[in-house]
Design a protein around this motif. Structure first.
Motif, PDB file in Angstrom:
ATOM      1  N   ALA A 178      25.130  37.681  39.560  1.00 48.37           N
ATOM      2  CA  ALA A 178      25.174  38.368  40.848  1.00 48.37           C
ATOM      3  C   ALA A 178      24.108  39.448  40.933  1.00 48.37           C
ATOM      4  O   ALA A 178      23.889  40.184  39.975  1.00 48.37           O
ATOM      5  N   ALA A 180      31.644  39.116  40.687  1.00 45.98           N
ATOM      6  CA  ALA A 180      31.052  37.781  40.571  1.00 45.98           C
ATOM      7  C   ALA A 180      31.935  36.875  39.740  1.00 45.98           C
ATOM      8  O   ALA A 180      32.466  37.294  38.714  1.00 45.98           O
ATOM      9  N   LYS A 181      32.098  35.634  40.207  1.00 38.83           N
ATOM     10  CA  LYS A 181      32.866  34.673  39.429  1.00 38.83           C
ATOM     11  C   LYS A 181      32.076  34.322  38.170  1.00 38.83           C
ATOM     12  O   LYS A 181      30.842  34.403  38.171  1.00 38.83           O
ATOM     13  N   ASP A 224      33.519  32.086  47.735  1.00 41.78           N
ATOM     14  CA  ASP A 224      33.042  31.012  46.858  1.00 41.78           C
ATOM     15  C   ASP A 224      32.258  31.566  45.666  1.00 41.78           C
ATOM     16  O   ASP A 224      32.213  30.975  44.618  1.00 41.78           O
ATOM     17  N   ARG A 225      31.683  32.725  45.844  1.00 41.76           N
ATOM     18  CA  ARG A 225      30.837  33.285  44.785  1.00 41.76           C
ATOM     19  C   ARG A 225      31.510  34.426  44.037  1.00 41.76           C
ATOM     20  O   ARG A 225      31.132  34.748  42.919  1.00 41.76           O
ATOM     21  N   CYS A 226      32.457  35.090  44.684  1.00 33.83           N
ATOM     22  CA  CYS A 226      33.019  36.316  44.121  1.00 33.83           C
ATOM     23  C   CYS A 226      34.539  36.331  44.241  1.00 33.83           C
ATOM     24  O   CYS A 226      35.113  35.648  45.094  1.00 33.83           O
ATOM     25  N   LYS A 248      28.338  32.838  37.474  1.00 33.98           N
ATOM     26  CA  LYS A 248      27.526  33.000  38.682  1.00 33.98           C
ATOM     27  C   LYS A 248      26.878  34.373  38.647  1.00 33.98           C
ATOM     28  O   LYS A 248      27.526  35.375  38.969  1.00 33.98           O
TER      29      LYS A 248
END
Lengths: 190, 500
Positions: A81, A75-76, A55-57, A79
């Motif tokens: 990181a 990291a998306k 969900d985050r990366c 977001k």
């Protein structure tokens, strides 16, 4: 009661590639790469731990050499990181997943017993609704693909068996319903 | 924290000792066994056990033998029967069915944003047709008793649907013969005499929220054009009087009120207890704020350190115990749940504190639009954009299909204590439970990491407190704690089974 987990961990920047111990962490621009010996963790634990981050990366798994696995977390967008924290979290998750697999294997019988009792008790016996949901119409109602309604002799072509092309075996659909709707409510408990 | 004991040798438990888990509590060591018996030993006694020393006939030997800690003394049949009894909730499917009859709500609460809608959002009302399908599905559970709980939003906003469900369920249940009950979770501000008459006549149990003394409650639950606190209090008194007029025992039949402990509430443990007791409540549930129902950005404003909560809990329960010592009978619900397991060896089937957990196999939530969820928590996450716990739609779902859904199987596996790192070796494993939805929401994994779990922190903190009290062994306090484990059924609210 506290547990201590010993291991070796080295954190380096990309500019500071230092040969290292069992786990290497490399922090890059928006990425963190963790390499480790694949014999440390079962493959399912590696997949499970990496999956926690999706969900985050963006997560990339690769082989980094002989018996070495590389997990890259990018990291998306939008977001921020903390690479070091992500690397630490990944390693904690690897440990958790690996240990959980081991615990599950040790307690397999107990887990299966509880799970089947939980599912069996909750779901109850098959009801009329499931029978109605089956794909049954006039053309298929008397199909017997498993040959359940055949005699043993017919099925295995033993002495006295019906000739090839004999009438299709008759299935008694009414006998297969375990419980009509009101009875599906289950027995009373104390 | 456990101190290291210098043994001078490799630990070797006495061969007669059953598997144990252990934890330092109030200077002694608490031992529990897999079937939930417990005993305290001193540090010195524990060191002896770790060296493999256990003299037959010694004081510690006798205590261990009495509590089923010695293989040679365990009554296997009795222990097996007790274990079966504790897990009897596994024999049946969901008994709690939560109907979100509307998302509309006339109050705005600091901890509830995503799971409510404005009063003009009529599209979030459940239609009567959909409500009937929910009832039909709920009645198919294998549980012989079911409770339909009206939720929202504010269910009084969609009172016609509530009435329809009650009448339809009573009529349909004639074919099923289940023990049927109704509860409604409401802020009560839209109550009127006509609604109250219907609810009392149809034995709908009422439950509301009280977040503490008036200033806290009013600040946290904003009611445009009025005081949410005074509206709640007014109707609590009216409803309680209605029960008395029916000849019901007011110590058993009264409006249940729930607390959501917020940051402001943490500062007022004694005042909160006083507020509840002044309202005639006999049970106080000191729930910490949960992470559901509001967007991620709100979390930072709402959440707090669970160490603060644990301190709040201890102070509040000490205050409740003081009331009891003065003759007032009032209990704390969390404590009662754990104590029932610890002192009575019974499982009260509280869905979030059992193993496996009660998601789907103990409860189902039906949204206004017909979607079905494994729990109300799962439903609230849906409102914040996470559909992980949707398992069907009442228009198409079959009961067995829901119970066999892959999400349900995953939730069962993830909530068996024996699967969890930490839980598997936790001293409180026989009494505790995990909530996979909470893990998913806060940690991104169904299984969770208990070391970082705020829920685990709360459960451990409460059990530490209770075992400290049991270790102190003050007769008056222990008598009060034992009294909290006495379950008095509210039979008036049950529409007894009458299958035709």
């Amino acid at each position: 009661m506290d547990y201590g987990v010993s291991g070796t961990l080295a954190v380096h920047t990309a500019d500071e590639e230092v040969s290292m111990s069992d786990i290497t962490t490399v922090l890059g621009e928006g990425t963190v790469t963790v390499e480790f010996d694949e014999s440390f963790y079962p493959k399912d634990a590696i997949y499970g731990a990496a999956y926690v981050f999706i969900d985050r990366c963006y997560v990339h798994l690769d082989r980094a050499g002989d018996k070495r696995v590389r997990v890259t977390l990018r990291a998306k967008s939008g977001k921020p990181a903390d690479g070091e924290a992500l690397a630490g979290e990944l390693q904690n998750e690897l440990l958790g997943q690996a240990w959980r697999l081991s615990i599950a294997a040790e307690n397999r019988q107990l887990i299966e017993s509880i799970t089947s009792r939980a599912l069996g008790g909750a779901a109850g016996p098959p009801g009329l609704d499931e029978l109605l949901a089956m794909d049954i119409d006039e053309a298929t109602a008397f199909d017997d693909p498993l040959g359940i309604a055949m005699s043993w002799e017919e099925k295995y072509k033993k002495k006295g068996a019906a000739d090839e092309g004999a009438d299709a075996p008759k299935a008694d659909a009414s006998a297969s319903s375990d419980a009509a709707e009101p009875n599906a409510a289950g027995e009373k408990s104390s | 924290m456990t101190q290291l004991i210098s043994l001078g040798q490799k630990p070797a438990a006495p061969p007669d000792l059953v598997p144990i888990r252990f934890r330092d509590v109030a200077g002694d060591v608490l031992l529990t066994n897999p079937w939930g018996d417990w005993v305290f030993v001193s540090q010195a006694e524990f060191a002896d056990l770790a060296r493999g020393h256990l003299a037959a006939g010694s004081d510690v030997y006798t205590r261990l033998a009495e509590r089923n800690f010695l293989r040679s003394k365990v009554d296997v049949e009795k222990v097996a029967a007790a274990m079966r009894n504790k897990k009897r909730f596994l024999d049946y499917g969901p008994n709690l069915h939560m109907f979100v009859v509307t998302l509309r709500c006339n109050e705005t609460c600091v901890y509830c944003h995503a799971s409510r809608a404005e009063m003009d959002a009529v599209h979030t009302d459940m239609t009567p047709e959909l409500a009937e399908k929910c009832v039909d599905l709920a009645l198919q559970t294998t549980s012989p008793a079911i409770t339909i709980e009206f939720q929202g939003g504010e269910p009084l906003v969609a009172f016609d649907t509530v009435k329809h469900v009650v009448k339809y369920a009573l009529q349909r249940n004639r074919a099923y013969g289940k023990d049927l009950g109704f509860t409604m979770v409401s802020n009560l501000s839209l109550m009127d005499d006509e609604k109250l008459k219907f609810l009392v006549e149809h034995k709908v149990q009422m439950c509301t929220s009280i977040d503490g003394p008036e200033p806290i409650h009013t600040k946290q639950r904003v009611l445009v054009g009025g005081s949410s606190y005074f509206e709640s209090v007014k109707w609590i008194e009216r409803i309680n009087k209605a029960y008395i007029d029916l000849g019901l025992d007011p110590t058993l039949y009264h409006v249940e009120a729930l607390l959501t402990t917020t940051r402001d509430a943490l500062k007022k443990p004694r005042e909160i207890v006083d507020t509840y007791i002044n309202l005639g409540c006999r049970a106080i549930f000191l729930r910490p704020v949960d992470p559901f129902g509001f967007a991620e950005k709100t979390r930072a404003k709402i959440e707090y350190d669970r160490a603060e909560y644990r301190e709040f809990y201890r102070t509040a329960v000490e205050h409740i115990l003081d009331y009891n010592r003065r003759g007032e009978q009032v209990l704390e619900r969390y404590a009662a749940i754990f104590l029932t397991k610890i002192l009575q060896g019974e499982d009260p089937n509280f869905l979030d504190i059992r193993s496996p957990g009660g998601s789907a196999i103990g409860a189902l939530a039906y949204n206004y639009d017909g979607k079905i969820f494994t729990s109300d928590e799962g439903r609230m996450m849906h409102e914040t954009g996470d559909d992980s716990f949707v398992i069907g739609d009442v228009r198409t779902a079959t009961y067995r299909g829901l119970m066999k859904h892959e999400t349900v199987r995953a939730l069962i596996l993830a909530s068996i204590r024996e699967v969890q790192p930490d839980c598997v070796s936790c001293t409180y494993a026989p009494y505790c439970g995990v909530q996979p939805e909470h893990n998913h929401r806060t940690q991104g994994t169904l299984f969770g990491r208990m070391r970082e779990s705020t829920l685990c922190s709360v459960h451990k903190g409460i059990q530490d407190f209770l075992f400290e009290k049991l270790r102190e062994n003050d007769p008056k306090t222990v008598e009060i704690l034992r009294r909290w484990t006495t379950v008095r059924e509210r039979t008036h609210f049950v529409h007894a089974s009458a299958a035709s």
